[in-house]
Scaffold this motif. Structure first.
Motif, PDB file in Angstrom:
ATOM      1  N   ALA A 119      33.438  44.687  31.942  1.00 40.56           N
ATOM      2  CA  ALA A 119      32.355  43.698  31.817  1.00 40.56           C
ATOM      3  C   ALA A 119      32.690  42.424  32.588  1.00 40.56           C
ATOM      4  O   ALA A 119      31.801  41.791  33.163  1.00 40.56           O
ATOM      5  CB  ALA A 119      32.111  43.384  30.345  1.00 40.56           C
ATOM      6  N   HIS A 120      33.963  42.060  32.618  1.00 40.22           N
ATOM      7  CA  HIS A 120      34.388  40.901  33.404  1.00 40.22           C
ATOM      8  C   HIS A 120      34.121  41.149  34.887  1.00 40.22           C
ATOM      9  O   HIS A 120      33.590  40.272  35.584  1.00 40.22           O
ATOM     10  CB  HIS A 120      35.876  40.631  33.154  1.00 40.22           C
ATOM     11  CG  HIS A 120      36.461  39.561  34.028  1.00 40.22           C
ATOM     12  ND1 HIS A 120      36.648  38.251  33.609  1.00 40.22           N
ATOM     13  CD2 HIS A 120      36.896  39.594  35.316  1.00 40.22           C
ATOM     14  CE1 HIS A 120      37.167  37.543  34.598  1.00 40.22           C
ATOM     15  NE2 HIS A 120      37.338  38.331  35.657  1.00 40.22           N
ATOM     16  N   GLU A 121      34.463  42.331  35.365  1.00 40.84           N
ATOM     17  CA  GLU A 121      34.229  42.615  36.793  1.00 40.84           C
ATOM     18  C   GLU A 121      32.732  42.632  37.108  1.00 40.84           C
ATOM     19  O   GLU A 121      32.318  42.161  38.173  1.00 40.84           O
ATOM     20  CB  GLU A 121      34.882  43.941  37.201  1.00 40.84           C
ATOM     21  CG  GLU A 121      36.414  43.987  37.025  1.00 40.84           C
ATOM     22  CD  GLU A 121      37.149  42.841  37.703  1.00 40.84           C
ATOM     23  OE1 GLU A 121      36.595  42.214  38.619  1.00 40.84           O
ATOM     24  OE2 GLU A 121      38.290  42.550  37.274  1.00 40.84           O
TER      25      GLU A 121
ATOM     26  N   THR B 126      44.653  30.158  38.452  1.00 41.55           N
ATOM     27  CA  THR B 126      43.538  30.785  39.176  1.00 41.55           C
ATOM     28  C   THR B 126      42.497  31.382  38.224  1.00 41.55           C
ATOM     29  O   THR B 126      41.369  31.661  38.614  1.00 41.55           O
ATOM     30  CB  THR B 126      44.048  31.936  40.072  1.00 41.55           C
ATOM     31  OG1 THR B 126      44.775  32.860  39.259  1.00 41.55           O
ATOM     32  CG2 THR B 126      44.941  31.416  41.183  1.00 41.55           C
ATOM     33  N   HIS B 127      42.881  31.610  36.971  1.00 43.58           N
ATOM     34  CA  HIS B 127      41.978  32.287  36.030  1.00 43.58           C
ATOM     35  C   HIS B 127      41.726  31.516  34.745  1.00 43.58           C
ATOM     36  O   HIS B 127      40.832  31.867  33.997  1.00 43.58           O
ATOM     37  CB  HIS B 127      42.540  33.664  35.656  1.00 43.58           C
ATOM     38  CG  HIS B 127      42.394  34.686  36.745  1.00 43.58           C
ATOM     39  ND1 HIS B 127      43.091  34.633  37.920  1.00 43.58           N
ATOM     40  CD2 HIS B 127      41.605  35.777  36.826  1.00 43.58           C
ATOM     41  CE1 HIS B 127      42.753  35.660  38.685  1.00 43.58           C
ATOM     42  NE2 HIS B 127      41.845  36.368  38.054  1.00 43.58           N
ATOM     43  N   GLY B 128      42.530  30.485  34.487  1.00 45.69           N
ATOM     44  CA  GLY B 128      42.385  29.724  33.252  1.00 45.69           C
ATOM     45  C   GLY B 128      43.392  30.150  32.199  1.00 45.69           C
ATOM     46  O   GLY B 128      44.026  31.206  32.310  1.00 45.69           O
TER      47      GLY B 128
ATOM     48  N   LEU C 123      45.127  41.546  36.824  1.00 40.33           N
ATOM     49  CA  LEU C 123      44.195  42.090  35.835  1.00 40.33           C
ATOM     50  C   LEU C 123      43.023  41.131  35.759  1.00 40.33           C
ATOM     51  O   LEU C 123      43.211  39.938  35.591  1.00 40.33           O
ATOM     52  CB  LEU C 123      44.873  42.202  34.469  1.00 40.33           C
ATOM     53  CG  LEU C 123      43.939  42.596  33.330  1.00 40.33           C
ATOM     54  CD1 LEU C 123      43.382  43.993  33.544  1.00 40.33           C
ATOM     55  CD2 LEU C 123      44.657  42.525  32.001  1.00 40.33           C
ATOM     56  N   LEU C 124      41.866  41.641  35.912  1.00 41.70           N
ATOM     57  CA  LEU C 124      40.646  40.832  35.858  1.00 41.70           C
ATOM     58  C   LEU C 124      40.499  39.927  37.059  1.00 41.70           C
ATOM     59  O   LEU C 124      39.603  39.118  37.120  1.00 41.70           O
ATOM     60  CB  LEU C 124      40.585  39.962  34.596  1.00 41.70           C
ATOM     61  CG  LEU C 124      40.904  40.663  33.289  1.00 41.70           C
ATOM     62  CD1 LEU C 124      40.772  39.692  32.137  1.00 41.70           C
ATOM     63  CD2 LEU C 124      40.004  41.841  33.068  1.00 41.70           C
ATOM     64  N   GLY C 125      41.392  40.025  38.003  1.00 42.35           N
ATOM     65  CA  GLY C 125      41.332  39.131  39.143  1.00 42.35           C
ATOM     66  C   GLY C 125      40.324  39.593  40.168  1.00 42.35           C
ATOM     67  O   GLY C 125      40.075  40.773  40.323  1.00 42.35           O
ATOM     68  N   GLY C 126      39.749  38.643  40.859  1.00 44.11           N
ATOM     69  CA  GLY C 126      38.823  39.006  41.906  1.00 44.11           C
ATOM     70  C   GLY C 126      39.505  39.062  43.248  1.00 44.11           C
ATOM     71  O   GLY C 126      38.913  39.422  44.244  1.00 44.11           O
ATOM     72  N   GLN C 127      40.759  38.666  43.282  1.00 47.06           N
ATOM     73  CA  GLN C 127      41.432  38.581  44.562  1.00 47.06           C
ATOM     74  C   GLN C 127      42.520  39.638  44.653  1.00 47.06           C
ATOM     75  O   GLN C 127      43.346  39.750  43.771  1.00 47.06           O
ATOM     76  CB  GLN C 127      42.100  37.212  44.729  1.00 47.06           C
ATOM     77  CG  GLN C 127      41.137  36.077  44.591  1.00 47.06           C
ATOM     78  CD  GLN C 127      41.883  34.787  44.366  1.00 47.06           C
ATOM     79  OE1 GLN C 127      42.836  34.505  45.064  1.00 47.06           O
ATOM     80  NE2 GLN C 127      41.450  34.007  43.404  1.00 47.06           N
TER      81      GLN C 127
ATOM     82  N   GLY D 251      30.715  40.809  35.623  1.00 53.88           N
ATOM     83  CA  GLY D 251      30.389  39.383  35.634  1.00 53.88           C
ATOM     84  C   GLY D 251      30.492  38.818  37.038  1.00 53.88           C
ATOM     85  O   GLY D 251      29.657  38.005  37.466  1.00 53.88           O
ATOM     86  N   HIS D 252      31.509  39.264  37.785  1.00 50.50           N
ATOM     87  CA  HIS D 252      31.629  38.827  39.190  1.00 50.50           C
ATOM     88  C   HIS D 252      30.467  39.364  40.024  1.00 50.50           C
ATOM     89  O   HIS D 252      30.010  38.709  40.960  1.00 50.50           O
ATOM     90  CB  HIS D 252      32.964  39.289  39.786  1.00 50.50           C
ATOM     91  CG  HIS D 252      34.144  38.531  39.264  1.00 50.50           C
ATOM     92  ND1 HIS D 252      34.192  37.152  39.212  1.00 50.50           N
ATOM     93  CD2 HIS D 252      35.337  38.956  38.763  1.00 50.50           C
ATOM     94  CE1 HIS D 252      35.365  36.757  38.716  1.00 50.50           C
ATOM     95  NE2 HIS D 252      36.071  37.832  38.425  1.00 50.50           N
ATOM     96  N   HIS D 253      30.017  40.563  39.693  1.00 49.15           N
ATOM     97  CA  HIS D 253      28.858  41.113  40.418  1.00 49.15           C
ATOM     98  C   HIS D 253      27.617  40.243  40.163  1.00 49.15           C
ATOM     99  O   HIS D 253      26.862  39.950  41.105  1.00 49.15           O
ATOM    100  CB  HIS D 253      28.612  42.553  39.966  1.00 49.15           C
ATOM    101  CG  HIS D 253      27.401  43.184  40.570  1.00 49.15           C
ATOM    102  ND1 HIS D 253      27.188  43.240  41.941  1.00 49.15           N
ATOM    103  CD2 HIS D 253      26.311  43.774  40.004  1.00 49.15           C
ATOM    104  CE1 HIS D 253      26.022  43.843  42.178  1.00 49.15           C
ATOM    105  NE2 HIS D 253      25.476  44.158  41.026  1.00 49.15           N
TER     106      HIS D 253
ATOM    107  N   SER E 212      34.959  30.196  37.947  1.00 50.86           N
ATOM    108  CA  SER E 212      34.261  31.483  38.125  1.00 50.86           C
ATOM    109  C   SER E 212      34.873  32.571  37.243  1.00 50.86           C
ATOM    110  O   SER E 212      34.161  33.426  36.716  1.00 50.86           O
ATOM    111  CB  SER E 212      34.252  31.892  39.593  1.00 50.86           C
ATOM    112  OG  SER E 212      35.355  32.686  39.913  1.00 50.86           O
ATOM    113  N   GLU E 213      36.192  32.543  37.076  1.00 50.72           N
ATOM    114  CA  GLU E 213      36.824  33.547  36.203  1.00 50.72           C
ATOM    115  C   GLU E 213      36.391  33.346  34.753  1.00 50.72           C
ATOM    116  O   GLU E 213      36.125  34.317  34.032  1.00 50.72           O
ATOM    117  CB  GLU E 213      38.350  33.469  36.324  1.00 50.72           C
ATOM    118  CG  GLU E 213      38.899  33.845  37.701  1.00 50.72           C
ATOM    119  CD  GLU E 213      38.564  35.266  38.120  1.00 50.72           C
ATOM    120  OE1 GLU E 213      38.308  36.100  37.226  1.00 50.72           O
ATOM    121  OE2 GLU E 213      38.540  35.549  39.320  1.00 50.72           O
ATOM    122  N   LEU E 214      36.325  32.094  34.334  1.00 55.13           N
ATOM    123  CA  LEU E 214      35.910  31.833  32.948  1.00 55.13           C
ATOM    124  C   LEU E 214      34.445  32.215  32.748  1.00 55.13           C
ATOM    125  O   LEU E 214      34.052  32.696  31.686  1.00 55.13           O
ATOM    126  CB  LEU E 214      36.146  30.355  32.597  1.00 55.13           C
ATOM    127  CG  LEU E 214      37.618  29.928  32.578  1.00 55.13           C
ATOM    128  CD1 LEU E 214      37.726  28.425  32.311  1.00 55.13           C
ATOM    129  CD2 LEU E 214      38.409  30.710  31.531  1.00 55.13           C
TER     130      LEU E 214
HETATM  131 ZN   LIG Z   1      37.915  38.003  37.647  1.00 52.98          ZN
END
Ligand SMILES: [Zn+2]
Length: 288
Positions: free
Chosen positions: A172-174, A258-260, A47-51, A176-178, A203-205
């Motif tokens: 909004a988090h995703e 990996t996400h904090g 969830l919320l992960g970029g990987q 944020g990665h954009h 980067s996740e934070l």
């Molecule tokens: Zn993420």
């Protein structure tokens, strides 16, 4: 959330692939195998992960969003703020519109990113993805991918506090990665993907902080209602590495973060929300 009645929605920012089958068959190459740690950790971690993680061996969560029903055409169904009030799908479109409208104002040269709704599985620029992967951003094609059933599963199975703004926080988090991708920040994550001070965690934070910045702008525009922020904070709490580790392994291993932590994720979301300024989201220098 409360969308203005007369507001126009722009469904072209979303591509609805629900109910369509992907022809792909390759597992997502990013990330590592999940092993047998179970569905809950996989869901929460991703969830919320970029990987992406190859979860093909795990039980699929698909079919919830589709629900066996024929999907309507979002271009027909989601036209106005009223539609966003009455339909969960249209509300997500309104949320995507709001997030991108903010970043268009905040970032010079902002390039819009399409959000893809899918069920079961879909092909992406980052490889074949199943619904198990959870929401993610793919820098190779600049799309956000969301299996809408994920939100329902999260709520139903894990009793995470759901709600419209928990979902908005995820989107909004995703995005944020954009933003990080546009600013060249995402590249810093390669090669430093784990550990409490890692570029991955930073980067996740930062993506959480960017989500908070958007929330501040939504509040200023009366899209937020009392209690909305609590939903986002509860979601941020639920996906903290320490909380997940404690639940799954019974202990906390910071070196695998990996996400904090839950506290960090909440704190950075609030940093963005209180200041409403993306410049306050510098998670890459100093303590986090
Ligand atoms: Zn993420």
């Amino acid at each position: 959330m409360d969308f203005q009645k007369g507001a126009k929605l722009d469904p072209s920012q979303v591509e609805d692939r629900r109910g369509t089958r992907s022809l792909g068959g390759r597992g997502m190459a990013v990330g590592g195998g999940a092993g047998a740690i179970g569905l809950i950790v996989v869901l929460l971690i991703t969830l919320l992960g970029g990987q992406g993680i190859d979860l093909s061996a795990l039980q699929s969560l698909d079919g919830v969003a589709a629900g066996g029903q024929q999907q309507g055409d979002i271009h027909e169904e989601c036209r106005s703020g009223e539609d966003a009030e009455s339909s969960a799908t249209c509300r997500l479109i309104g949320t995507v519109n709001s997030i991108q409208a903010y970043w268009e104002r905040a970032v010079d040269g902002y390039q819009p990113a399409v959000t893809v709704f899918f069920s079961d599985s879909t092909d992406t620029g980052c490889g074949f993805a199943t619904a198990d992967v959870g929401p993610f951003y793919c820098p190779a094609d600049d799309h956000v991918y969301v299996d809408l059933g994920f939100f329902q599963e999260l709520q139903a199975r894990f009793h995470a506090e759901g709600g419209p703004f928990a979902e908005a926080y995820v989107l909004a988090h995703e995005y944020g990665h954009h933003i990080q991708d546009l600013l060249g920040i995402l590249d810093r994550v390669a090669g430093d993907r784990q550990g409490p001070e890692s570029a991955a965690v930073r980067s996740e934070l930062q993506a959480d902080c960017f989500a908070g910045v958007w929330a501040a702008s939504a509040y200023a525009r009366d899209v937020l209602e009392p209690g909305d922020i609590d939903e986002a904070l509860a979601a941020a709490e639920a996906v903290g590495d320490d909380r997940i580790q404690r639940e799954v392994q019974g202990q906390v291993n910071r070196e695998a973060w990996t996400h904090g932590s839950s506290a960090q994720r909440q704190r950075w979301f609030q940093t963005g929300y209180r200041g409403g300024d993306p410049n306050a989201c510098d998670t890459f220098s100093g303590g986090i």
